[in-house]
Scaffold this motif. Structure first.
Motif, PDB file in Angstrom:
ATOM      1  N   TYR A  59       0.858  -1.189   0.000  1.00  0.00           N
ATOM      2  CA  TYR A  59       0.000   0.000   0.000  1.00  0.00           C
ATOM      3  C   TYR A  59       0.890   1.233   0.000  1.00  0.00           C
ATOM      4  O   TYR A  59       1.539   1.550   0.997  1.00  0.00           O
ATOM      5  CB  TYR A  59      -0.912  -0.005   1.225  1.00  0.00           C
ATOM      6  N   THR A 102      -9.565  -3.453   5.466  1.00  0.00           N
ATOM      7  CA  THR A 102      -9.291  -3.991   4.127  1.00  0.00           C
ATOM      8  C   THR A 102      -9.199  -2.859   3.118  1.00  0.00           C
ATOM      9  O   THR A 102     -10.101  -2.019   3.034  1.00  0.00           O
ATOM     10  CB  THR A 102     -10.389  -4.975   3.692  1.00  0.00           C
ATOM     11  N   ARG A 104      -9.256  -2.110  -0.805  1.00  0.00           N
ATOM     12  CA  ARG A 104      -9.764  -2.776  -2.008  1.00  0.00           C
ATOM     13  C   ARG A 104      -9.185  -2.097  -3.253  1.00  0.00           C
ATOM     14  O   ARG A 104      -9.553  -0.973  -3.593  1.00  0.00           O
ATOM     15  CB  ARG A 104     -11.293  -2.739  -2.011  1.00  0.00           C
ATOM     16  N   THR A 109      -7.264  -7.308  -2.818  1.00  0.00           N
ATOM     17  CA  THR A 109      -7.434  -6.666  -1.520  1.00  0.00           C
ATOM     18  C   THR A 109      -6.172  -6.843  -0.683  1.00  0.00           C
ATOM     19  O   THR A 109      -5.325  -7.691  -0.969  1.00  0.00           O
ATOM     20  CB  THR A 109      -8.633  -7.257  -0.755  1.00  0.00           C
ATOM     21  N   THR A 111      -5.179  -6.676   3.657  1.00  0.00           N
ATOM     22  CA  THR A 111      -5.573  -6.470   5.044  1.00  0.00           C
ATOM     23  C   THR A 111      -4.479  -5.702   5.775  1.00  0.00           C
ATOM     24  O   THR A 111      -3.291  -6.071   5.694  1.00  0.00           O
ATOM     25  CB  THR A 111      -5.819  -7.823   5.737  1.00  0.00           C
ATOM     26  N   SER A 174     -14.645   4.540   4.536  1.00  0.00           N
ATOM     27  CA  SER A 174     -13.599   4.415   3.518  1.00  0.00           C
ATOM     28  C   SER A 174     -13.756   5.525   2.494  1.00  0.00           C
ATOM     29  O   SER A 174     -14.842   6.109   2.350  1.00  0.00           O
ATOM     30  CB  SER A 174     -13.655   3.044   2.832  1.00  0.00           C
ATOM     31  N   ALA A 184      -8.029   3.014  -5.079  1.00  0.00           N
ATOM     32  CA  ALA A 184      -8.446   1.989  -4.127  1.00  0.00           C
ATOM     33  C   ALA A 184      -9.395   2.585  -3.101  1.00  0.00           C
ATOM     34  O   ALA A 184      -9.365   3.794  -2.834  1.00  0.00           O
ATOM     35  CB  ALA A 184      -7.230   1.397  -3.424  1.00  0.00           C
ATOM     36  N   GLU A 185     -10.240   1.737  -2.527  1.00  0.00           N
ATOM     37  CA  GLU A 185     -11.067   2.133  -1.383  1.00  0.00           C
ATOM     38  C   GLU A 185     -10.270   1.853  -0.116  1.00  0.00           C
ATOM     39  O   GLU A 185      -9.944   0.702   0.187  1.00  0.00           O
ATOM     40  CB  GLU A 185     -12.374   1.343  -1.374  1.00  0.00           C
TER      41      GLU A 185
END
Length: 314
Positions: A59, A102, A104, A109, A111, A174, A184-185
């Motif tokens: 991320y 999470t 998305r 995805t 975590t 989110s 991404a969410e």
């Protein structure tokens, strides 16, 4: 086929119009071959781009961690307060960290651990506003009466903010965020602000799960004199990018330039430099570029530094 730099649409500051009757036809736009210095530099930047596995699998956000969840209905005062990070909380803020969240992505995805609402607020709040003459920091307190007449003191500058934004609620939700893996969410704490019509979101991903933006190796040669770099992205809308270039105070002929490849995009600009005396001042020039295909998850690299650009809407 070897990609080439495409010359794109003119600056946002230029508005097209209709030519008067009898006028000469407009000259054809210059081709990309009239900017060989940009083409060569952009190719060097693109060839040097080597992100690590975290860029593809982790991320790595490419926006600021504080975003708006809708149209805030800013006034001059509330915009200043938002940009400065002036807040006051009127509710208890949960200090316990929630369970994992999470993220998305378009292709999967991830975590991640989350920060608490209290931690998010501490990152959001950047201090108190200054005191302005005749205007209290507490919005509930009416301003004192001002003397009138020729000897009355000068009032504060119109539009200067003297009040913080008031937090009256918070919940975990989110927001869509541009990342190294596309939009991404991402889990975020959504703060309800009394003075705004939209909530202020602070990304809730714990710092330990946030990847760093890669530091690429910029070309060894200095940036060509007629080429300028990009400062940031203002917006991404499919294949249309709004980019801010850093130009000289007396530069003219500002032209957005782009090198588009299947896995990345390099942006910058071409300018005509002034030959006379000119203040050494950086001017920010917004321009639009239109790609052949929607940007998707491709990074947008600055032709000067080789760094991926972040979205900064203000």
């Amino acid at each position: 086929m070897r990609p080439v730099a495409a010359l794109l649409s003119l600056s946002l500051l230029v508005v097209a119009g209709c030519a008067p009757a009898g006028s000469e036809p407009a000259a054809a736009p210059p081709t990309d071959r009239q900017w060989p210095a940009f083409e060569q530099r952009a190719a060097e930047v693109a060839d040097a781009w080597r992100p690590g596995p975290q860029w593809r699998d982790g991320y790595v956000p490419l926006q600021e961690p504080t975003v708006l969840a809708g149209d805030p209905g800013f006034s001059p005062d509330t915009l200043t307060a938002f940009q400065a990070g002036w807040y006051r909380d009127q509710i208890p803020l949960p200090a316990d960290r929630p369970g994992d969240g999470t993220i998305r992505f378009p292709g999967g995805t991830l975590t991640v651990p989350l920060a608490s609402a209290e931690e998010a607020y501490r990152q959001l709040d950047q201090g108190d506003p200054p005191t302005c003459d005749g205007r209290p920091k507490d919005p509930a307190t009416p301003p004192p009466a001002q003397p009138s007449g020729p000897d009355a003191p000068m009032s504060s500058t119109p539009g200067s903010a003297c009040i913080p934004l008031t937090v009256t609620g918070v919940e975990l939700g989110s927001v869509p965020i541009r990342t190294s893996r596309g939009e991404a969410e991402v889990p975020a704490w959504l703060f309800t602000i009394d003075e705004l019509t939209a909530r202020v979101a602070r990304l809730a991903v714990a710092p330990t799960a946030v990847g760093a933006v890669p530091q690429p190796t910029a070309p060894a040669a200095p940036l060509p004199a007629e080429v300028v770099g990009a400062q940031d992205l203002r917006a991404v809308d499919g294949a249309t990018l709004t980019v801010r270039l850093g130009v000289g105070a007396c530069d003219t002929g500002i032209t957005p330039l782009v090198l588009e490849r299947d896995d990345l995009v390099v942006v910058g600009g071409g300018v005509t430099r002034s030959t006379g005396p000119c203040p050494d001042v950086l001017k920010i020039e917004p321009v639009t570029v239109t790609l052949r295909a929607p940007l998707g998850a491709r990074p947008v690299l600055d032709v000067n530094t080789g760094l991926p650009l972040r979205i900064t809407p203000f």
